[in-house]
Design a protein around this motif. Structure first.
Motif, mmCIF file in Angstrom:
data_model
loop_
_atom_site.group_PDB
_atom_site.id
_atom_site.type_symbol
_atom_site.label_atom_id
_atom_site.label_comp_id
_atom_site.label_asym_id
_atom_site.label_seq_id
_atom_site.Cartn_x
_atom_site.Cartn_y
_atom_site.Cartn_z
ATOM 1 N N ALA A 105 0.549 -1.123 0.158
ATOM 2 C CA ALA A 105 0.228 0.023 0.053
ATOM 3 C C ALA A 105 0.740 0.993 -0.293
ATOM 4 O O ALA A 105 2.020 1.438 0.891
ATOM 5 N N ILE A 106 0.695 2.153 -1.057
ATOM 6 C CA ILE A 106 1.175 3.391 -0.984
ATOM 7 C C ILE A 106 -0.044 4.523 -0.259
ATOM 8 O O ILE A 106 -0.373 5.191 -1.554
ATOM 9 N N ASP A 107 -0.310 4.317 0.982
ATOM 10 C CA ASP A 107 -1.507 5.128 1.925
ATOM 11 C C ASP A 107 -0.959 6.985 1.314
ATOM 12 O O ASP A 107 -2.144 7.286 1.044
ATOM 13 N N GLU A 108 -0.439 7.375 0.812
ATOM 14 C CA GLU A 108 0.394 8.632 1.188
ATOM 15 C C GLU A 108 -0.739 8.968 -0.584
ATOM 16 O O GLU A 108 -1.403 10.371 -0.184
ATOM 17 N N ARG A 109 -0.424 8.127 -1.450
ATOM 18 C CA ARG A 109 -1.396 8.663 -3.057
ATOM 19 C C ARG A 109 -2.682 7.374 -2.912
ATOM 20 O O ARG A 109 -2.828 7.591 -3.811
ATOM 21 N N ASN A 110 -2.650 6.875 -1.735
ATOM 22 C CA ASN A 110 -4.856 5.969 -1.558
ATOM 23 C C ASN A 110 -4.209 4.926 -2.655
ATOM 24 O O ASN A 110 -5.793 4.516 -3.536
ATOM 25 N N ILE A 111 -3.288 4.739 -2.838
ATOM 26 C CA ILE A 111 -3.078 3.409 -4.207
ATOM 27 C C ILE A 111 -1.863 2.270 -3.883
ATOM 28 O O ILE A 111 -1.434 2.410 -2.366
ATOM 29 N N SER A 112 -1.954 0.993 -4.161
ATOM 30 C CA SER A 112 -1.324 0.331 -3.973
ATOM 31 C C SER A 112 -0.296 0.493 -5.181
ATOM 32 O O SER A 112 0.037 1.267 -5.883
ATOM 33 N N ALA A 132 10.403 -0.638 -7.676
ATOM 34 C CA ALA A 132 11.037 -0.313 -6.973
ATOM 35 C C ALA A 132 9.580 1.498 -7.352
ATOM 36 O O ALA A 132 9.766 1.828 -5.970
ATOM 37 N N THR A 133 9.260 1.759 -8.439
ATOM 38 C CA THR A 133 7.941 2.787 -8.437
ATOM 39 C C THR A 133 7.151 2.147 -9.077
ATOM 40 O O THR A 133 7.268 1.371 -10.132
ATOM 41 N N THR A 134 5.548 2.814 -9.306
ATOM 42 C CA THR A 134 4.701 2.669 -10.291
ATOM 43 C C THR A 134 4.921 2.663 -11.443
ATOM 44 O O THR A 134 3.667 1.418 -11.864
ATOM 45 N N GLY A 135 5.872 3.626 -12.264
ATOM 46 C CA GLY A 135 5.921 3.122 -13.721
ATOM 47 C C GLY A 135 6.826 1.836 -13.602
ATOM 48 O O GLY A 135 6.536 2.188 -14.813
ATOM 49 N N ASP A 136 7.465 1.123 -13.167
ATOM 50 C CA ASP A 136 8.195 0.401 -13.251
ATOM 51 C C ASP A 136 7.730 -0.750 -13.829
ATOM 52 O O ASP A 136 6.271 -0.836 -12.878
ATOM 53 N N TYR A 137 7.688 -1.689 -14.395
ATOM 54 C CA TYR A 137 6.937 -2.900 -15.138
ATOM 55 C C TYR A 137 8.226 -4.134 -15.694
ATOM 56 O O TYR A 137 8.278 -4.444 -16.506
#
Length: 152
Positions: A105-112, A132-137
């Motif tokens: 959970a990334i609570d400060e952004r309200n996303i996983s 490492a980041t949400t933009g990585d896949y």
């Protein structure tokens, strides 16, 4: 916090397919690939989930089911699945409770965050990768399919 080698935290969530999915219901029957992703309709997610969905026959052949999971609603999941041809169940973790159990959970952004967990038939986490980041896949379906072969 690594869950590797630990029993996977159980949960029950509504799915885009209209049913309610309980993780432990697969125990003894199928391996489960949990794919956490930040948001429906976002660019990277709109590449990732269709890729996993497109390989679901390969996952089925390996004795596994793929479940997508994020904080969007069932309604958003259904619209996104219809637009992108996503056939795997998309689970609505609207409070991020399950994402918290899995440490993504990334609570400060309200996303996983973006993460993949492979849970064996016995309900134990056998592989985990948190980007490492949400933009990585970086963990493509073939990586997870390779990990599934190692479980046999």
């Amino acid at each position: 916090m690594s869950l590797l080698g630990q029993p996977a935290p159980d949960f029950t969530l509504p799915a885009s397919t209209g049913e309610t999915v309980t993780l432990s219901s697969y125990r003894g029957q199928k391996h489960v690939v949990l794919v956490f992703y930040p948001l429906d309709f976002s660019p990277v997610c709109s590449m990732q989930l269709p890729e996993y969905s497109g390989r679901q026959d390969d996952f089925a052949d390996a004795g596994a089911v793929v479940l997508g999971i994020n904080r969007d609603s069932i309604h958003a999941h259904k619209a996104w699945a219809a637009e992108y041809g996503i056939e795997v169940p998309l689970l609505a973790d609207m409070t991020l409770a399950v994402a918290r159990q899995y440490g993504v959970a990334i609570d400060e952004r309200n996303i996983s965050g973006r993460a993949v967990f492979l849970i064996d038939r016995g309900g134990v986490v056998r592989y985990e990768h948190i980007e490492a980041t949400t933009g990585d896949y970086t963990v493509r379906p073939e990586v997870v399919l390779g990990k599934l072969k190692e479980l046999r």
